[in-house]
Design a protein around this motif. Structure first.
Motif, PDB file in Angstrom:
ATOM      1  N   ASP A 103       0.826  -1.215   0.000  1.00 54.24           N
ATOM      2  CA  ASP A 103       0.000   0.000   0.000  1.00 54.24           C
ATOM      3  C   ASP A 103       0.860   1.264   0.000  1.00 54.24           C
ATOM      4  O   ASP A 103       0.628   2.180  -0.775  1.00 54.24           O
ATOM      5  CB  ASP A 103      -0.992   0.004   1.190  1.00 54.24           C
ATOM      6  N   ASP A 106       7.014   4.038   3.307  1.00 53.75           N
ATOM      7  CA  ASP A 106       7.199   5.231   4.135  1.00 53.75           C
ATOM      8  C   ASP A 106       8.698   5.318   4.455  1.00 53.75           C
ATOM      9  O   ASP A 106       9.473   5.862   3.674  1.00 53.75           O
ATOM     10  CB  ASP A 106       6.294   5.044   5.364  1.00 53.75           C
ATOM     11  N   ARG A 154       2.367  13.031   5.017  1.00 47.22           N
ATOM     12  CA  ARG A 154       1.100  13.135   5.739  1.00 47.22           C
ATOM     13  C   ARG A 154       0.601  11.735   6.019  1.00 47.22           C
ATOM     14  O   ARG A 154       0.880  10.821   5.251  1.00 47.22           O
ATOM     15  CB  ARG A 154       0.058  13.877   4.879  1.00 47.22           C
ATOM     16  N   LEU A 161      -5.669   1.537   3.609  1.00 48.47           N
ATOM     17  CA  LEU A 161      -4.823   2.131   4.667  1.00 48.47           C
ATOM     18  C   LEU A 161      -5.675   2.437   5.894  1.00 48.47           C
ATOM     19  O   LEU A 161      -6.754   3.028   5.776  1.00 48.47           O
ATOM     20  CB  LEU A 161      -4.178   3.414   4.152  1.00 48.47           C
TER      21      LEU A 161
HETATM   22  P1  IMP Z   1       7.668   1.679   6.446  1.00 50.73           P
HETATM   23  O1  IMP Z   1       8.312   0.444   6.957  1.00 50.73           O
HETATM   24  O2  IMP Z   1       7.950   2.880   7.297  1.00 50.73           O
HETATM   25  O3  IMP Z   1       7.955   1.950   4.981  1.00 50.73           O
HETATM   26  O4  IMP Z   1       6.127   1.522   6.670  1.00 50.73           O
HETATM   27  C1  IMP Z   1       5.336   0.833   5.867  1.00 50.73           C
HETATM   28  C2  IMP Z   1       4.034   0.467   6.558  1.00 50.73           C
HETATM   29  O5  IMP Z   1       3.610   1.460   7.505  1.00 50.73           O
HETATM   30  C3  IMP Z   1       2.967   0.442   5.497  1.00 50.73           C
HETATM   31  O6  IMP Z   1       2.863  -0.855   4.962  1.00 50.73           O
HETATM   32  C4  IMP Z   1       1.732   0.853   6.263  1.00 50.73           C
HETATM   33  O7  IMP Z   1       1.123  -0.273   6.826  1.00 50.73           O
HETATM   34  C5  IMP Z   1       2.233   1.744   7.365  1.00 50.73           C
HETATM   35  N1  IMP Z   1       2.074   3.180   7.034  1.00 50.73           N
HETATM   36  C6  IMP Z   1       3.049   4.064   6.737  1.00 50.73           C
HETATM   37  N2  IMP Z   1       2.549   5.266   6.466  1.00 50.73           N
HETATM   38  C7  IMP Z   1       1.200   5.142   6.592  1.00 50.73           C
HETATM   39  C8  IMP Z   1       0.100   6.072   6.418  1.00 50.73           C
HETATM   40  O8  IMP Z   1       0.250   7.257   6.071  1.00 50.73           O
HETATM   41  N3  IMP Z   1      -1.137   5.555   6.624  1.00 50.73           N
HETATM   42  C9  IMP Z   1      -1.362   4.252   6.984  1.00 50.73           C
HETATM   43  N4  IMP Z   1      -0.377   3.371   7.146  1.00 50.73           N
HETATM   44  C10 IMP Z   1       0.901   3.814   6.963  1.00 50.73           C
END
Ligand code: IMP
Ligand code: MG
Length: 189
Positions: A103, A106, A154, A161
């Motif tokens: 999805d 980040d 944001r 999500l």
């Molecule tokens: P990362 O490991 O920081 O790249 O995070 C990835 C995971 O964090 C994604 O698969 C989402 O489940 C969650 N995530 C990161 N940002 C958001 C957001 O803005 N809304 C909802 N879930 C998020």
């Protein structure tokens, strides 16, 4: 505490914009995979389930689907930085062409963990497709073959999500108002 209704959130990405992008991504992926007999589309649960369900309907009929679940989050709006498998794929991926569907990327910590874990199983290829990318928060660089939308820093909800498990079934994507984000960040600390 009752959560605000969907109607409390303005679309940041509308249903039409999302569906047009999904069709565009699907066409690009289908063209790139035209020489492969063994494509496994891997859905990263739970967030990617809505995107994956729409995306695979733009892909050729010979693809297969599988699912896994990772956790990196313990509620709130910020990643905890640790990633683990909650459950894994149901099949070996050796010599398969793997398309990971996510999805949102980040910090990149979740996807870099997953890429490394799946690469160790010797697939023929692995590509990553994410609907959303927040490059401003990147900690680990991950190779993204397909990106739907690049968005600012944001917290977004809807179309898979969630915010604490809610809003996955909203048809569009909304960005939380900044006051809400600050409040939630405090709760998370
Ligand atoms: P990362 O490991 O920081 O790249 O995070 C990835 C995971 O964090 C994604 O698969 C989402 O489940 C969650 N995530 C990161 N940002 C958001 C957001 O803005 N809304 C909802 N879930 C998020
Ligand atoms: Mg996710």
């Amino acid at each position: 505490m009752p959560v605000p209704p969907f109607s409390a959130f303005e679309p940041f990405l509308s249903e039409d914009e999302i569906q047009a992008k999904v069709a565009e991504l699907g066409a690009a992926i289908a063209a790139d995979m035209s020489d492969s007999e063994n494509v496994v589309v891997v859905c990263v649960l739970k967030g990617a389930v809505v995107f994956m369900a729409d995306l695979i309907r733009h892909l050729p009929q010979n693809v297969t689907c599988d699912f896994l679940r990772l956790s990196s989050y313990h509620g709130g709006t910020r990643s905890s930085g640790t990633v683990r498998f909650d459950f894994d794929l149901t099949q070996p991926i050796e010599d398969k062409d793997v398309l990971i569907v996510e999805d949102i990327v980040d910090t990149g910590l979740t996807m870099s963990f997953l890429l490394e874990a799946l690469q160790a199983r010797h697939p023929r290829s692995i590509k990553l497709c994410t609907l959303l990318h927040k490059p401003s928060r990147q900690v680990k660089e991950v190779p993204l073959a397909y990106v739907g939308f690049t968005i600012p820093d944001r917290f977004v909800i809807g179309y898979g999500l969630d915010l604490e498990g809610k809003y996955r079934n909203m048809r569009y994507i909304a960005a939380l108002p900044e006051q809400t984000e600050e409040l939630l960040a405090k709760v998370d600390e």
